[in-house]
Design a protein around this motif. Structure first.
Motif, short mmCIF file in Angstrom:
data_model
loop_
_atom_site.label_atom_id
_atom_site.label_comp_id
_atom_site.label_asym_id
_atom_site.label_seq_id
_atom_site.Cartn_x
_atom_site.Cartn_y
_atom_site.Cartn_z
N PHE A 81 -9.98 57.40 17.81
CA PHE A 81 -10.80 57.08 18.58
C PHE A 81 -10.31 54.92 18.48
O PHE A 81 -10.00 54.45 19.13
CB PHE A 81 -11.50 56.31 18.73
CG PHE A 81 -12.76 56.27 17.98
CD1 PHE A 81 -13.22 54.79 17.98
CD2 PHE A 81 -13.28 56.63 16.98
CE1 PHE A 81 -14.21 54.16 17.10
CE2 PHE A 81 -14.19 56.03 15.87
CZ PHE A 81 -14.32 54.86 16.04
N CYS A 99 -6.61 54.51 19.17
CA CYS A 99 -6.63 54.42 20.58
C CYS A 99 -6.79 53.23 20.87
O CYS A 99 -6.17 52.83 21.48
CB CYS A 99 -6.50 55.08 21.11
SG CYS A 99 -7.00 55.36 22.70
N PHE A 131 -18.63 59.15 28.85
CA PHE A 131 -18.25 59.07 27.12
C PHE A 131 -18.74 60.61 26.97
O PHE A 131 -18.21 61.17 25.90
CB PHE A 131 -18.50 58.28 26.60
CG PHE A 131 -17.43 57.02 26.75
CD1 PHE A 131 -16.51 57.39 27.39
CD2 PHE A 131 -17.44 55.85 25.66
CE1 PHE A 131 -15.99 56.25 27.74
CE2 PHE A 131 -16.67 54.64 26.65
CZ PHE A 131 -15.64 54.87 27.09
N VAL A 161 -20.84 63.15 28.57
CA VAL A 161 -19.58 64.17 29.44
C VAL A 161 -18.25 64.54 28.65
O VAL A 161 -18.10 65.78 28.97
CB VAL A 161 -19.59 64.45 31.02
CG1 VAL A 161 -18.55 64.90 31.27
CG2 VAL A 161 -21.03 63.71 31.15
N ALA A 162 -17.26 63.02 28.42
CA ALA A 162 -16.27 64.07 27.69
C ALA A 162 -16.11 64.64 26.75
O ALA A 162 -15.78 65.69 26.18
CB ALA A 162 -15.19 62.40 27.81
N ARG A 164 -19.15 66.41 25.98
CA ARG A 164 -19.32 67.97 25.80
C ARG A 164 -17.78 68.50 26.89
O ARG A 164 -17.66 69.92 26.09
CB ARG A 164 -19.94 67.76 26.64
CG ARG A 164 -20.48 69.03 27.44
CD ARG A 164 -21.25 69.01 29.00
NE ARG A 164 -20.50 68.84 29.82
CZ ARG A 164 -21.16 68.65 30.95
NH1 ARG A 164 -22.00 68.14 31.27
NH2 ARG A 164 -20.28 68.01 31.92
N GLU A 165 -16.57 67.80 27.42
CA GLU A 165 -15.42 68.53 27.72
C GLU A 165 -14.92 68.54 26.26
O GLU A 165 -14.51 70.01 26.34
CB GLU A 165 -15.29 67.94 29.26
CG GLU A 165 -16.01 67.71 30.09
CD GLU A 165 -16.57 69.00 30.81
OE1 GLU A 165 -15.29 69.61 31.57
OE2 GLU A 165 -17.36 70.09 30.67
N ASP A 166 -14.92 68.23 26.10
CA ASP A 166 -13.36 68.22 25.09
C ASP A 166 -13.45 67.11 24.04
O ASP A 166 -13.04 65.82 24.70
CB ASP A 166 -12.25 68.50 25.62
CG ASP A 166 -10.92 68.56 24.62
OD1 ASP A 166 -11.21 68.05 22.99
OD2 ASP A 166 -10.05 69.81 24.70
N ASP A 193 -12.13 65.94 21.10
CA ASP A 193 -10.33 65.64 20.43
C ASP A 193 -10.05 64.67 21.73
O ASP A 193 -9.89 63.55 21.48
CB ASP A 193 -9.28 67.33 20.43
CG ASP A 193 -10.21 67.65 18.67
OD1 ASP A 193 -10.98 67.31 17.79
OD2 ASP A 193 -9.28 68.90 18.52
N ALA A 194 -9.79 65.18 22.82
CA ALA A 194 -9.62 64.33 23.87
C ALA A 194 -10.39 63.21 23.45
O ALA A 194 -9.43 62.33 24.00
CB ALA A 194 -9.17 64.96 25.18
N ALA A 195 -11.32 63.04 23.89
CA ALA A 195 -12.21 62.08 24.25
C ALA A 195 -11.96 61.08 23.07
O ALA A 195 -11.54 60.13 23.34
CB ALA A 195 -13.56 62.47 24.09
N GLN A 196 -12.28 61.86 21.86
CA GLN A 196 -11.44 60.74 20.91
C GLN A 196 -10.06 59.94 20.99
O GLN A 196 -9.60 59.47 20.64
CB GLN A 196 -11.07 61.57 19.35
CG GLN A 196 -12.48 61.95 18.46
CD GLN A 196 -12.55 60.63 17.96
OE1 GLN A 196 -11.27 59.96 17.30
NE2 GLN A 196 -13.68 61.44 16.86
N ALA A 197 -9.52 60.93 21.39
CA ALA A 197 -7.81 60.54 21.88
C ALA A 197 -7.40 59.12 22.64
O ALA A 197 -6.95 58.14 23.26
CB ALA A 197 -6.75 61.55 21.70
N LEU A 198 -8.97 58.89 23.36
CA LEU A 198 -9.38 58.73 24.70
C LEU A 198 -9.74 57.06 24.20
O LEU A 198 -9.99 56.29 24.99
CB LEU A 198 -9.47 59.02 25.64
CG LEU A 198 -8.38 59.68 26.70
CD1 LEU A 198 -9.48 60.29 27.98
CD2 LEU A 198 -7.51 59.33 27.07
N GLY A 199 -9.99 56.79 22.80
CA GLY A 199 -10.51 56.15 22.23
C GLY A 199 -11.96 55.91 22.64
O GLY A 199 -13.19 54.90 21.61
N VAL A 200 -12.53 57.36 22.93
CA VAL A 200 -14.23 57.18 22.34
C VAL A 200 -14.98 57.41 21.13
O VAL A 200 -14.37 58.48 20.39
CB VAL A 200 -14.64 58.34 23.21
CG1 VAL A 200 -16.11 58.62 23.04
CG2 VAL A 200 -14.40 58.24 24.88
N ASN A 201 -15.83 56.53 20.35
CA ASN A 201 -15.94 56.61 19.03
C ASN A 201 -17.15 57.97 19.40
O ASN A 201 -18.23 57.30 19.35
CB ASN A 201 -16.68 55.06 18.52
CG ASN A 201 -16.88 55.51 17.36
OD1 ASN A 201 -17.49 56.36 16.83
ND2 ASN A 201 -17.31 53.99 16.85
#
Lengths: 244, 255, 324, 428
Positions: A73, A76, C183, C185-186, C188-190, C192-200
């Motif tokens: 993160f 990113c 964030f 929900v992101a 919960r949904e995935d 890794d994908a959340a991480q890749a979008l910059g979610v800590n």
């Protein structure tokens, strides 16, 4: 100074060295292609750059700062976004909500983030699906969604992992156009791609790796004529089809 | 000093012997987890069902639990197969929270079914060897415990042979390693899953028989055994069968 | 204000007026409906929205109940204040649990085991602490006053429970439409994908578990001053943890109204079936029924009953704007 | 003497006496409440009964409910409440499921349905929840069974207890132990106390140890062994007991673990003068007596008990046997007593006003009851000053039902002969 520098990157899984002392760099505004046969270590390179795998040794420098030891993160946040080869949409929420997650990285206001996300969705040609759940999208659109989400984080460098795989030629051409436009807006692009049409059309430079090592680097048209590359990856038929 | 070491040896023997049975209960749980990634929260309750069947065979027909063990294991095998077929197979792709609830519910249903069928009384039948013990110098060895241990080891051994040598066993191991791979080489994975759950159930049913002479039966003891098996499996490593046996012995001694 | 909002206001108005017409007993049923809806909503924050399964949420109820009662008994602190102390303590414990779980990447079943272990260990610890009543539990003094959070009649409890349910609904709605909720929900949904979008993800996981624990603990304080009796087995036990997650799952987890709907269905159902079967000598039957209903809902309505209710209410809902 | 809410449901229970026989309670419940409705009674007075009729304590709870009901049927059959023009009593029924919050909710329902007095609820945890509710709603609450001292320590005006308190129970144990050892002229020196590690077990053993220490009796507790409720194996514990070389064991147990303990004492050949239960279930239930047979012989337990010779017991037992096929046991007999006490108070009150019922409950002096103990009177806390325990011993008899005998107090004894020290377990 290069935007991204990879210096002697090495990553092994058990006895298998997936990436072996790889070094290269990407300049600002460039589109760089990464090709190689299956299992050559391409995705591992991406995972090491984007923080999903810690490299065993070597360094990844983005805008002069080391990205090694950082979590995905935070990488990113610095402006280095990626897509996944096997797309990872958030299946149970709408396309808009998917893209908004990316947009919220830099935009604290939900309503502004929403407006930004709608713009990107429009740009990516997903407007009709804005309210649809992501799980219902066909694969080509899911690939676009993946790209849209990454784009929403306003990256300086975008890592694209086979975004064209599984698309038909028309869809590939559309995507080539979109990626070129993204690049025109100043976003550097580093792409893994098997669809040579896309690689040839977009890349300003190509790196070829096999068994984790670089076997060729240069202009697309030079690289595809390299004997080692033909041997390892492309096969002779490709040359006659593409470069003559 | 002599007293202390006698006590220590005594405790060690008792622990190891009981640990064998714990291990047998846990092997079923471990097998199910290893193959399907499901924690069977109804495991102890299935064992209690086995204990009741064994108890009634003893009371009504006078057949000792050690002998009725095969029949009981078969009965619980069928019960396990049915549970897998009707419920568990449908929840394999659910998120874990959703997987937990049906299995806890099955436990609740089994427990209360036992309550309705047989009442809440504690039953402790006087089996032939129930009170026998052997003496090695000052050390007491409980006969029914020894038999339970030996049988538990034999059953564990048989399961290993089965998994290693038989076709079905190989298929189970393949499916547990890689579901997609198993499907690709033509293994009927649903059938394998049914079999695995049923075998896991049957082993816990057999373990129930071994415990009949050792402790009173009542509908509500299942929950505790689920927990016991759970701890054993964690000690031995989730999904690791040999680990389950070792974990059982460790827990037996630790208690 | 659209028609759906109007409907909600109408329902709230009816609920607010019920004490004028209903008996104390029937109010008691409603209190339990609100209470379990509230707890379900609190759990929903962590499991429904963020996707981390907690089977040990009784832990936070227990902490909330015991903390507020302890502070009231020994320091004369009003439970109105003590409940927030309990909430904060519960959040701290949850953060420790979360740190172990999220830092070391315990996912799925392993996270479930961790939550169970925390609740069980706390149950054993409390069972050995003399000032907390140890194994015997605590029997609260009855001294009705607003300050003491104790009342003679059911009406104050009714309004407190209703308020808690409505506030929890509002809180979760606010979370849902905020960056935080998106964030969560992101994740919960995935993840890794959340991480890749910059979610800590670590940070937001910790925030989610802390909020969830805080809210749950407030419910514990309510329980203590409504029932007047605390016991480690019933307040930290796995039975309560399961009871608590049943309603949001049946109603629909990860949705705003799922926990409330689930509670409005299951709580009266358990009242009625208990009253019915208790007369026929069919002890255990209503628990079997409970188990069967749960299995059927999970098998055939995995998204919860809320999905069907949404279908019925569709005419009332205007064209949806992006957030939902 | 009590238990708390259940999570590990297993042995978290107590059964003072359960008589074998499997007649359906459905038959019994079909007869509930019918007479009062059909006979155009001048007036009906409702009494709310809350018992754990489902869940892990179902058998006890249903027995207790039947006990409440039969007492009321008896009063109705004899003309109802005379002071109120022959008003009939009606029992309205609630189920606690062994959970405090459910017990409270059910009590509230019964009050809502018009109950003027509450009776129940077997468990102390539930009793506390209902006691507070009774105080909130200002409805008298007569506890038939529930022993934790704390329930009556709050100074609640509306709460009364027919059962003995935990403190009274322990005091009885010590008194009887002294009598038994002095009569035998044998004084055990080394003792082991075992208890389950739950509220009941810890509370009982704590109280017992404290009183034993202060008693000056020449017995030393050399080992105290606690084990969790629902334990599956006691071999290690018994090995420790054996190593402690006790003369006597004071077990505080539940139904399952007493069997495991006794078998293990036998297998490991632990030398003992006897087993003396200070007041716990596990040592006199019909299943225990039957399953353990000779091993059960000579164990003694101090326990609230039925008074088989009393006319009240014989009346109640006949009705109970007819309705359920079982004998009236301690719990159902106390439930029977609780309802009788309420009827007696209503008779003297001549009114269903709370104030009047409370006044006459405080003036209770009721001797015609089916349990061991003096006339029932309530002190200012609401506890029964006439409550007593009995010491029962299992003695050899071909008839299983005659094996459990009251040996103390003398006024109630069924056997003059107390067998102590007892033969070793393996020499019987």
């Amino acid at each position: 100074m290069a935007l991204l520098e990879i210096n002697k990157l090495t990553k092994a899984f058990g006895g298998l060295t997936a990436v072996d002392g790889l070094s290269f760099e990407i300049a600002g505004g460039e589109i760089l292609g990464l090709i190689g046969p299956n299992g050559a270590g391409k995705t591992t390179v991406f995972n090491c750059i984007s923080g999903f795998l810690p490299p065993d040794s070597g360094d990844v420098t983005f805008e002069g700062r080391s990205m090694v030891q950082r979590q995905p993160f935070s990488i990113c946040k610095r402006g280095l976004a990626r897509t996944f080869q096997i797309v990872k949409p958030f299946p149970a929420i709408s396309v808009l909500d998917n893209v908004m997650v990316g947009a919220l990285l830099r935009e604290p206001s939900v309503s502004i983030a929403q407006a930004e996300a709608l713009n990107i969705i429009d740009f990516m040609g997903l407007k009709k699906m804005t309210r649809q759940e992501a799980r219902g999208l066909p694969l080509p659109l899911r690939k676009r969604l993946e790209l849209a989400r990454a784009l929403a984080t306003k990256p300086k460098l975008l890592l694209l992992d086979e975004v064209m795989a599984g698309l038909n030629p028309t869809e590939v051409d559309e995507l080539i156009g979109l990626i070129r436009e993204i690049n025109d807006q100043g976003v550097s692009i580093f792409m893994i791609e098997h669809v040579m049409r896309g690689v040839m059309a977009l890349s300003q430079r190509v790196i070829v790796i096999n068994y984790g090592q670089k076997i060729a680097e240069g202009l697309p048209c030079d690289v595809v004529l390299d004997n080692a590359v033909i041997e390892a990856y492309l096969g002779k038929e490709f040359i006659s089809a593409q470069c003559t | 000093m002599g007293m202390d070491s006698t006590l220590a040896v005594q405790l060690l023997i008792q622990g190891v012997l009981l640990g064998g049975v714990y291990g047998l209960i846990a092997i079923g749980l471990s097998l199910i987890f290893g193959v399907m990634g499901i924690i069977n929260f109804a495991h102890g309750q299935m064992m209690v069902m086995g204990m009741y069947i064994s108890y009634w065979i003893f009371v009504l027909l006078g057949i000792d639990p050690y002998i009725s063990l095969v029949a009981v294991a078969a009965a619980i095998f069928i019960l396990g197969w049915l549970i897998q077929y009707t419920v568990v197979n449908r929840i394999l792709d659910y998120p874990e929270a959703m997987q937990v609830l049906p299995l806890v519910s099955i436990g609740l249903i089994l427990e209360n079914a036992a309550l309705m069928l047989w009442g809440p009384d504690h039953r402790s039948p006087q089996t032939a060897l129930g009170l026998d013990s052997m003496w090695v110098g000052p050390i007491m060895v409980d006969t029914s415990r020894l038999i339970a241990f030996v049988l538990a080891i034999i059953i564990t051994f048989l399961i290993f042979i089965f998994l290693k040598k038989s076709n079905l066993g190989k298929c189970i191991r393949a499916a547990s390693d890689n579901r997609t791979g198993a499907v690709l080489v033509g293994i009927d994975v649903d059938r394998i899953y049914n079999m695995s759950f049923a075998i896991g159930a049957a082993t816990t049913g057999a373990a129930g028989c071994l415990l009949v002479p050792l402790l009173p039966i009542s509908p509500h003891i299942g929950h505790d055994f689920t927990l016991t098996a759970f701890i054993v499996v964690i000690l031995g490593g989730m999904g690791n069968l040999l680990g389950a046996l070792v974990g059982g012995v460790i827990l037996g001694v630790a208690e | 204000m659209n028609r759906l909002h109007l409907l909600l206001v109408l329902i709230l108005a009816v609920l607010s007026g019920l004490p004028l017409v209903l008996s104390k007993y029937t109010l008691g049923i409603f209190i339990m409906i609100f209470y379990y809806a509230y707890l379900g909503q609190s759990w929903n924050v962590l499991t429904g929205y963020t996707g981390h399964i907690s089977l040990g949420h009784a832990l936070y109820i227990g902490i909330g109940a015991y903390t507020s009662v302890f502070l009231a008994q020994h320091y004369g602190l009003s439970p109105w204040v003590g409940m927030f102390a309990g909430g904060i303590l519960a959040s701290l414990v949850a953060l420790i649990l979360g740190f172990l779980g999220f830092r070391f990447g315990l996912r799925g079943v392993y996270f479930v085991i961790l939550t169970i272990a925390f609740a069980e260990i706390t149950r054993l610890v409390v069972s050995h602490i003399e000032v907390l009543g140890s194994f015997s539990g605590i029997f609260l003094d009855f001294d009705p006053s607003f300050r003491n959070f104790q009342f003679r009649g059911n009406i104050p409890y009714y309004y407190i429970a209703l308020t808690m349910m409505v506030l929890s609904l509002a809180a979760v709605r606010l979370i849902e439409i905020s960056k935080l909720g998106r964030f969560m929900v992101a994740i919960r949904e995935d993840e890794d994908a959340a991480q890749a979008l910059g979610v800590n993800t670590f940070k937001y996981n910790m925030i989610a578990i802390a909020i969830s624990a805080f809210m749950t603990a407030l419910g514990g304080c309510f329980y203590a001053n409504y029932i007047f009796y605390l016991h480690p087995d019933s307040l930290f036990g796995m039975g309560l943890s399961i009871e608590l997650i049943l309603r949001p799952i049946v109603g629909g987890m990860g949705t705003l109204f799922g926990p409330i709907l689930g509670s409005f269905i299951l709580t009266p159902l358990s009242e009625v079936s208990r009253a019915y079967f208790s007369k026929g000598g069919l002890e255990g039957m209503h628990l079997i029924l409970y188990g069967i209903i749960t299995i059927l809902v999970v098998l055939f309505m995995p998204k919860g009953i809320i999905v069907y209710v949404r279908q019925w209410l569709k005419p009332l809902i205007p064209e949806r704007k992006g957030d939902d | 003497m009590e238990k708390k809410t259940v999570t590990r449901a297993g042995m978290n229970r107590r059964t003072f006496l359960k008589v074998s026989g499997a007649a359906g309670l459905g038959v019994a419940s079909a007869t509930f409440g019918v007479p009062s409705l059909l006979r155009a009674a001048p007036k009906t007075i409702k009494i709310g009964s809350i018992q754990p009729v489902t869940g892990p304590l179902a058998v006890i709870g249903q027995g207790s409910r039947l006990g409440n009901q039969l007492a009321i049927d008896y009063i109705n059959a004899n003309g109802g409440i005379n002071s109120m023009g022959g008003a009939k009593l009606e029992l309205v029924l609630g189920d606690s499921e062994s959970k405090p919050e459910v017990g409270r909710q059910e009590a509230d329902r019964l009050i809502n349905e018009g109950a003027v007095v509450l009776v129940g609820p077997f468990q102390s945890g539930v009793a506390m929840a209902i006691a507070t509710l009774a105080e909130q709603r200002q409805v008298p609450f007569v506890m038939d069974v529930a022993a934790l001292d704390a329930i009556t320590q709050k100074g609640y005006e509306h709460v009364f207890r027919v059962f003995i308190t935990a403190g009274g129970l322990v005091a009885g144990a010590l008194k009887y132990y002294k009598t038994v050892t002095e009569a035998a002229g044998v004084h055990p020196k080394r003792a082991v106390v075992t208890n389950t590690a739950d509220p009941f077990g810890k509370g009982m053993s704590g109280g017992f140890l404290k009183m034993l220490k202060g008693s000056g009796l020449p017995v030393e507790v050399v080992e105290r062994i606690q084990y969790p409720l629902g334990i599956q194996d006691l071999s290690a514990e018994v090995a420790r007991i054996k190593a402690a070389k006790p003369d006597i064991i004071f077990p505080i147990s539940r139904i399952g673990d007493s069997v495991i303990l006794l078998r293990e004492l036998y297998k490991q050949r632990v030398d003992l003068m006897g087993i003396f239960g200070p007041g716990s279930p596990g040592w006199y239930e019909p299943e225990f007596v039957k399953d353990m047979d000779k091993l059960a012989f000579y164990s003694m337990t101090n326990v609230p008990w039925i008074n088989p010779e009393s006319p009240s017991y014989q009346r109640g037992n006949a009705a109970f046997l007819k309705a359920s096929g079982k004998n009236l046991d301690t719990n159902s007999a106390y439930a029977y007593t609780g309802a009788l006490v309420i009827a007696d108070a209503l008779e003297r009150a001549g009114s269903t006003k709370t104030k009047d019922i409370l006044k006459s409950l405080r003036e209770t002096n009721y001797a015609d009851h089916p349990v061991v103990g003096g006339a029932i009177k309530f002190n200012d806390k609401g506890d029964n000053t006439g409550a007593l325990t009995a010491l029962v011993q299992i003695q050899p008899d071909p008839d299983l039902l005659k094996r459990v005998r009251i040996v103390l107090p003398k006024d109630f004894a069924q056997s003059e002969n107390i067998i102590f020290p007892a033969p070793q377990l393996w020499e019987r």
